[in-house]
Structures are given as C-alpha cells and as structure tokens.
Design an enzyme around this catalytic site. Structure first.
Site, PDB file in Angstrom:
ATOM      1  N   ASP A   1       0.798  -1.227   0.000  1.00  0.00           N
ATOM      2  CA  ASP A   1       0.000   0.000   0.000  1.00  0.00           C
ATOM      3  C   ASP A   1       0.829   1.274   0.000  1.00  0.00           C
ATOM      4  O   ASP A   1       1.305   1.712  -1.023  1.00  0.00           O
ATOM      5  CB  ASP A   1      -0.989  -0.034   1.171  1.00  0.00           C
ATOM      6  CG  ASP A   1      -2.026  -1.146   1.041  1.00  0.00           C
ATOM      7  OD1 ASP A   1      -1.819  -2.023   0.187  1.00  0.00           O
ATOM      8  OD2 ASP A   1      -3.025  -1.144   1.771  1.00  0.00           O
TER       9      ASP A   1
ATOM     10  N   GLU B   1      -4.095  -6.596  13.289  1.00  0.00           N
ATOM     11  CA  GLU B   1      -3.557  -6.467  11.937  1.00  0.00           C
ATOM     12  C   GLU B   1      -2.086  -6.063  11.971  1.00  0.00           C
ATOM     13  O   GLU B   1      -1.272  -6.531  11.180  1.00  0.00           O
ATOM     14  CB  GLU B   1      -4.372  -5.430  11.170  1.00  0.00           C
ATOM     15  CG  GLU B   1      -3.932  -5.241   9.732  1.00  0.00           C
ATOM     16  CD  GLU B   1      -4.766  -4.194   9.003  1.00  0.00           C
ATOM     17  OE1 GLU B   1      -4.668  -4.129   7.768  1.00  0.00           O
ATOM     18  OE2 GLU B   1      -5.517  -3.446   9.666  1.00  0.00           O
TER      19      GLU B   1
END
Length: 878
Positions: free
Chosen positions: A598, A848
């Site tokens: 990302d 996460e």
C-alpha cells in the site's frame, strides 16, 4: 461483423430441382442446419478475454474433491462476516445465522444494539474461536459486556442423514465474571433463510407450538431445500434447554420462544435481517404493550409460503440451549433416535471428545516445534535458552482456530473495468470462492496475496483443505492468466466494501504469494523424486499432491506468463508494479496497492522507469517453484528449461546488484524518479454542498522542494529485505542451487544481517518494523485522511518471512553467516511471541499490526489472517 451487432439474414431454403442428388442433398441439409442454428441460438457480443475463464480443467473438479468430500464440507461456519453463521457450499445457499441482544433495554432499539455482523464498532470485550478444526468442530467465546456466550458447533453423519449430515450448536449463556450480580435476561434470534425457492412450504412448529423450551426437544422448523438434497430429502431444526436441578427448581418456566416466518420478495430481507427483526419487535411492542415495562419479542406469526424463519429464545442468565439441524434422504422423517446424540448430554460427551481430539492433533503437528530451541555451533543463543512466553500454546491454538473458523464460501461475480478509466465496469463470470479471510470484522472477503500466507498454516494442519482453497483461487483465472486481487462475491460480501474498492483492474497484479504454499508442495515432490519418499507423507497423499500440481500446471503457466508480460520493467529481468497514479498530487507518496504494501515508500514520482525490488524477488520464487514442479512431474525438458533459466537469472547476485543495490548506502532498494524533498501540505477549497450551496473542504497537496531525478529510493524497510527473504543471498548452506555464490557474497549477507539488527532501522523490541526510524517517511501520513500503514508498524507476515530466511541461513552452523542468522532468528522469534501473546491476554485479540514503539496492537481486530502465522512462528515451522 462489428462487435455487439447481430445481422439478420433471410435464407432461401428451396433447393434447385436440377442440382445433382448428392450436391442437392448436402446443400439442403447445410442450409437447413444453418437456418435452425440462427433461429434457435441467441447471439451475444463476444466477451472480453479479461472476462472469460481460462480454458483448462478446473482444479475443483479433481477426484479428491468429489462426492464424499463435498458431502462432508457442504455445511460449515462459512459466513465469515458474522459473529456466527452457517451456510451450504452451494450457489444458492440455505443460510443459518444468529444475533443476540438485551430484550429489556430501550437502547436495543434506539441504538440498534443487536449483535449480528462482526463489527469493531460493537466494542465486544473479546470474541473468537478457541478451537476449530476447519471441518467438523469448533468452540468460540464471545464476551459482550455482561454477556458471556460460549458457542460450540459439531457436525455429524448418520447412515440415514441426508447430504451434509446433521449439525448441532450449543450456547452456554452466563454472566461475565466480575460484573455485579443482578437478574438479567438475554435474547437470541436464530434464523434460516433460503436463497433458492423452497421445494415445499416451510412448517413452523410442525409438532405443535410451545411457549418455552423446558418441556424437552422441540421441532421449531421443517422444510425441503435444493441446497441439501432433492427428491424426498427433508430437513428439520430442533431446540432444547439444558437445565440442572438448581436452575429448574428456582425458575417457574424455561427459556421463552417467539417466532416470525415470512416469504422473501428479494435478497434485502437477508441483507437487512437485523433491521427486520428489530422493526418487527418494535411494531409488536407498539401494538401490544404487555405492561409498563419495556420488552421486545417477535410477533409470533407464520406465512404459508415462508423461506425465512426467525426464532427468538429469551433466557435468564445463566442458561444453556442446544440447537440441532437434521437431514434425511427420504422415507421416515423420524429423527428421535439421532436427537439423543445431537442435543443434551449426548452432545456434551461428543463435544468433550472432539475437544480432546483437537488438542491431541495440535500437539502431534505443532508440539515438538513449540518445545524445540534452535541450536547454534556455540550452543544456545541467549534468546533460545529462555522459555516461551506463558500462554503461547493457548494463543497458537486460538490463532489457528480463528483462521480456520473464518474460512468462508462466496458465490458471485467480480466487477472488472476493461478499457480506460472511464469504461463501465463489467461482471466477471459467476464463480464460487472458498477462502480464508483476513478479518471477520473488517475484511470478511478474499484477498489474493493474503491467501498465500494463510495457506502456509492451513496446509500444515489440513493439506487437503488447503488444496481445496488454492484450487478455488486458481479456478478464478481468466484467459489472460490474471486473478482479481480482491474478491467481493455476492451481495452479502459487497455490502461490507466501500464503492472505491469494488471494481478490479485486469492490468493490476498482487504478489504471487500462492507460490509459497505451492512451492511447499513442489518441495515434497522434489524430495520424493530424489529419495524415493517425502518425510511424513504417505504414498496416497503424495499422489494427490502430484495430481493437484499436474492439474494446476496450465494455470500456473498462464499466471507466470501474465506477470512476465504485464509487469515487466524497463530493463531485462526487472519488474514494475503497475497501478501507481503518476498524476496524484494529493498523496505524499502515491500508493502501490498492487504490491500489497500500500503506502510503503516508493519512487516519489511514478513513471515507467521504476524497478521494484520486491516483485523481482517474488518472480525468483515463482520461477524456482515452476522449475521444481515441472521437473518433479517429469515434464519434458524443453518445457521446464525456461523456468530453470529464469530462476538462475533472477538468482544471479551480480544482476540483482546491478539493478537494485545502492553501493553508497550498502542496501538493496527500488529504482525510480525520486526526490526526498517532499512534504504534505493542506489547503482549503470550495466545493458544492449537498444542498447546492458552496462549502469548504480541507484537502492535502504534495509539495516537492527539489526536482526528482532517477536514483535508488533511499528508504530502508521491508522491501530492502526481499533478497534475504527469498534466500537470494549467498551463505545458506548451498541447498539453493540457483543462488549465485559471487566473490565476497558472504560478506554481503553479513552486512544485510547487521542492517537487519540495527535498532535505528527495523529492529525494535517488539519485532521488525516496516520502515526505518531514520527514514523521511517514517510514521508520516500519506494524505490528510490516510494515517501511516506500512511506514513503521510491525506486520507479522513479513516478520514470518524473515524468520523463515533466518532459519534457512542459520542451518549452516559452520559459517559466520549461519551463527549470526541463528542468533537473530531466536531473538526475533522471542520478541514477536512476547508481543503477540501479551496483547492477546491483555486485549483479547490478535491485531492487523503492532506499534513499533509500544508493542500495542493497532488497526483492525480480530485479525487472524496472516497474524495467525504466530502458530508457525511458535512451532518453528517454515
């Protein structure tokens, strides 16, 4: 003929009398045939190749996935986005779900406080599977304020069961320890919905309506659905309250039952079932106020054409309720003999046996690794001599169980944009996907590069289950060899995804991480070919692996070719992630979503000159895996020779350094048009408001203080580690035959290991951070609205890959590289385990990512996709 245009032609069917008999007969038959085809066929425009499936045999049609396997796997906890739900693995499913709420609290209505979809906003203290075997059994704990719910599920198969067998759910409802004792009730709503039209009307309370569950097993519902058998196949749903003497003597009645069944006119009923239930209860309260007190109950109504049925069970705490689904192929519908093992004490004994079986199997697979310490030539490293953090076994079991318990089944079509950015999205072909998901609360759908990591753990636990999942992914490949990187199939999945992430682009890649578990399979075949057997694998299982890879071969070839035709870089053996926006001025560093990393810093100004290090290393892994698969399958040498050559070329240290080694910094890096002199500013602009009136909006804008120039990107982080991660550096004991042993190579590897352990760069007390603390974009926001994501936080998937590489290099104990790598492995492993285990015990979740300064879990949770690799880390399974 122009695309999409159908030309209507008038045909003359009369044959000349003067034609010869043979020619005339052939001509007449041909004319008749063409006329028939035109009349009875529906001509459609040719589909884009990007929207058509690859013409190759499907992996999901392999013999190992035929009738007996499909029958066992028909039912499962496959509704990944719910706290708990069951569904069939069919295109149109029979669905089961559950929600709970306080029936006596007005906030249940005012704040829509009923728990159904897994949602971080609900603020549950904790929830997750403590044990789940991926097929038959699971136990989950959900703690929601005062409510403590232990949910156990178990599938079973009797000779007289129908397709998919029977299954049971036990709900133990107690008060959370430590909360004040008071009289408290809880309501559960369990429901069934059929996405297909039922073959016959459902019957609510076919044995007679009851007011509570105290009297014994009650048949709540019966019906017939194509999802669980055709012809005379039937199913039924039963419930029973489980009481003991003290509870029975202190209560005048058992758990109350209310209901509602109706016919669905569209899919919105299932998608909004929580709203539907709350509305129905509120409407009853308005019409029939039972007293001055607030109580919510379903209105007790049944439609004669129902395909959606809800049952509300309201209990005092503590209570326990069992539910059982029974199926039959026909004949007698009497299942009373089976209910003894599906409800009550019989179910309790079966659940206890399954728990013990799960624990024994977990010990057999992972126990030795949990107890083993890595040994270097000079003895145990300081980290290795220390015991694992207390609770590591519990967290390892929970991580595996949550990954398996989150596996979902989806059916539908991806939306794909073929053509320019203004082209209208078009549907992919309808297809199923059986997949693990990263997070039930935040990402309850399939992600391509995540799945490669998921399957490293699943294949260790259940190789056949893993092959089934990988098969579904590879069967989604189009004629070009592309697989959509994010799978949003079906309306239930699509309701959880922002619009901007729904449409997929067939020129955009994702890391080919499925080659990680596929390479594991290939190594088994290589070992068997060299030694006559593969360690710990019997002949039948090895044959299934071989059949799988042989069937997968044309798809893997197409995938590999797609990468090498769409993601090539500007120089030979270089690669570039496509999909970066060169026109973006709102981002500090335009994102590279296709890389999976990302907002990880790349060249500041995207263009075609970029060379991406991580993608080149992924292709080195893929090339070696393709060669191993092809050679072990005995494919002709001309077929596998190109993969051998590619693997050798991509592993050549000299070529790797020429393309990606920054000698001035002694680091591996991307190359591109770049400047470090960038910053993010904000400005206020005027935009049209919702009522047409102008309103002000704050936007971000990137400002470059100097002109970007072609150079190595001097941002040290995860990407810099990829030559080490993919074992492309010398010093690994010589087992990687295509890794070049260039002069001075060992010194280079030692240098990279020293950089790895530099506390000012990636080495933190809690694990490897994603970007060095000295780098300009460390912890920097990418836009006003985008906090840092891969700019310093600790991610478990990359940490696992580093541990895997360190274990590889550490196996060579006779060398300095081996000793340094072994010590680094042991220390990093212990730091990661302390971070994950302590967070789980303090907060009840795996996360996460983890903050590199505090070790605190951050972002989405529970995140038991690749964070579940903690199980393999603890067991040292690489």
């Amino acid at each position: 003929m122009a695309s999409g245009k159908v030309v209507k032609t008038k045909y003359n069917f009369r044959c000349s009398y003067y034609m010869s008999a043979t020619v005339g007969l052939v001509g007449c038959l041909a004319a008749f045939f063409m006329a028939y085809v035109v009349k009875h066929s529906k001509f459609e425009p040719l589909r884009h190749l990007e929207l058509s499936p690859l013409k190759a045999p499907k992996l999901t049609d392999l013999a190992e996935f035929e009738a007996s396997y499909r029958d066992q796997m028909l039912w499962g906890s496959y509704r990944s986005g719910l706290y708990f739900g069951m569904r069939t693995r069919t295109h149109k499913a029979l669905l089961f779900g559950m929600m709970w709420f306080d029936p006596d609290d007005p906030n249940t209505i005012q704040q829509l406080r009923a728990r159904h979809e897994a949602n971080q906003g609900d603020g549950l203290n904790t929830y997750g599977w403590k044990r789940h075997d991926g097929r038959l059994y699971g136990t989950q704990e959900l703690v929601d304020g005062e409510y403590n719910i232990t949910l156990s599920m178990l599938k079973s198969f009797a000779p007289e069961s129908g397709p998919g067998g029977d299954w049971s759910v036990r709900l133990q409802l107690t008060r959370t320890p430590g909360v004040p004792a008071r009289r408290r009730r809880i309501s559960l709503i369990v429901y069934f919905g059929d996405e297909d039209t039922p073959r016959e009307p459902w019957q609510v309370f076919p044995g007679g309506e009851v007011a509570d569950l105290r009297s014994g097993p009650v048949k709540l519902l019966s019906g017939a659905s194509s999802a669980v058998g055709r012809g005379s196949a039937r199913w039924a749903f039963h419930a029973a309250e489980i009481t003991n003497a003290s509870i029975a003597s202190s209560r005048s009645r058992g758990c109350r039952v209310d209901y509602l069944s109706l016919g669905m006119t569209n899919s919105e009923y299932l998608l909004r079932i929580k709203d539907l239930a709350l509305s129905a209860m509120w409407e009853r309260l308005q019409r029939q106020p039972s007293s001055n007190r607030f109580h919510l109950y379903l209105p007790n109504g049944a439609s004669t054409s129902a395909d959606l049925a809800m049952f509300q069970v309201t209990c005092l705490l503590p209570s326990a309720v069992d539910f059982a689904f029974t199926s039959s192929t026909g004949g007698s519908a009497d299942v009373s003999d089976r209910l003894g093992s599906l409800l009550g004490p019989g179910l309790g004994r079966a659940l206890a046996a399954k728990e013990a079986e799960f624990d024994d199997r977990f010990e057999a697979i992972f126990g030795a690794g949990l107890r083993r310490h890595q040994q270097s030539v000079y003895g145990k490293s300081p980290a290795a001599s220390g015991a694992l953090p207390e609770g590591t076994l519990e967290v390892s079991r929970a991580a595996l169980s949550n990954l398996l318990g989150s596996v979902g089944y989806f059916y539908g079509s991806s939306l794909v944009r073929v053509g320019g950015p203004d082209a209208k999205p078009q549907p992919y072909w309808p297809a199923p996907l059986f997949t693990a998901v990263p997070s039930r609360s935040f990402f309850p759908r399939g992600f391509l590069w995540d799945e490669g990591f998921h399957q490293l753990l699943v294949q260790k636990w259940d190789p056949q289950l893993s092959r089934d999942i990988i098969a579904h992914w590879l069967d989604l490949m189009n004629t070009k060899g592309w697989i959509p990187r994010e799978q949003i199939l079906g309306e239930e999945a699509r309701t959880r995804v922002p619009d901007e992430f729904v449409v997929q682009n067939p020129s955009h890649a994702n890391p080919p991480s499925l080659f990680l578990p596929i390479a594991k399979m290939a190594s088994q075949l290589v070992q068997a070919r060299a030694q006559g057997h593969a360690l710990g694998i019997d002949g039948e299982e090895l044959a299934r692996v071989s059949d799988f890879l042989r069937r997968a071969w044309p798809r893997l070839e197409a995938w590999y070719k797609w990468f090498n035709t769409t993601q090539m870089g500007p120089l030979p053996t270089s690669y570039r992630w496509h999909g970066r926006d060169p026109l973006s001025t709102a981002e500090l560093n335009p994102k590279t979503l296709t890389s999976g990393l990302d907002d990880y810093p790349r060249a500041s100004h995207p263009d075609d000159s970029e060379r991406h290090l991580d993608l080149r290393c992924w292709m080195a892994l893929a090339s070696q895996a393709m060669y191993d698969i092809g050679s072990s399958l005995g494919l002709p040498d001309p077929v596998v020779a190109r993969y051998r050559a590619a693997a050798k070329s991509l592993s050549d240290l000299k070529q790797l350094q020429q393309l990606h080694y920054d000698e001035s910094l002694g680091r591996f890096a991307d190359w591109g048009t770049h400047t470090e002199d960038v910053e993010l500013s904000s400005k206020v602009i005027t935009v049209p408001g919702p009522n047409g009136q102008p309103q002000q909006q704050v936007i971000s804008e990137r400002v470059a203080g100097s002109k970007p120039i072609p150079q190595f990107v001097p941002q040290y982080g995860y990407v810099s580690l990829f030559p080490l991660i993919m074992k492309l550096l010398p010093g690994g004991g010589g087992d990687n035959q295509v890794a070049a042993e260039a002069p001075g190579g060992a010194e280079l590897t030692l240098q990279q290991l020293q950089l790895l352990q530099d506390p000012s760069l990636l080495w933190s007390p809690y694990g490897l951070r994603s970007l060095g603390t000295t780098e300009g974009l460390y912890k920097k926001r990418n836009t006003v609205d985008d906090p840092p994501y891969w700019r310093g936080q600790i991610w478990i998937n990359i940490n696992y890959l580093v541990l895997r590489a360190l274990s590889h290099y550490g196996a060579s104990n006779a060398s300095e590289v081996g000793r340094v790598a072994a010590a680094a492995h042991d220390e990093l492993r212990l730091r990661l385990l302390k971070t994950l285990v302590s967070n789980y015990h303090q907060n009840g979740y795996l996360y996460e990512q983890y903050d590199d300064e505090t070790g605190r879990g951050v972002s989405s949770h529970p995140f038991t996709g690749w964070t579940a690799l903690v199980t393999l880390i603890a067991a040292q399974e690489y």
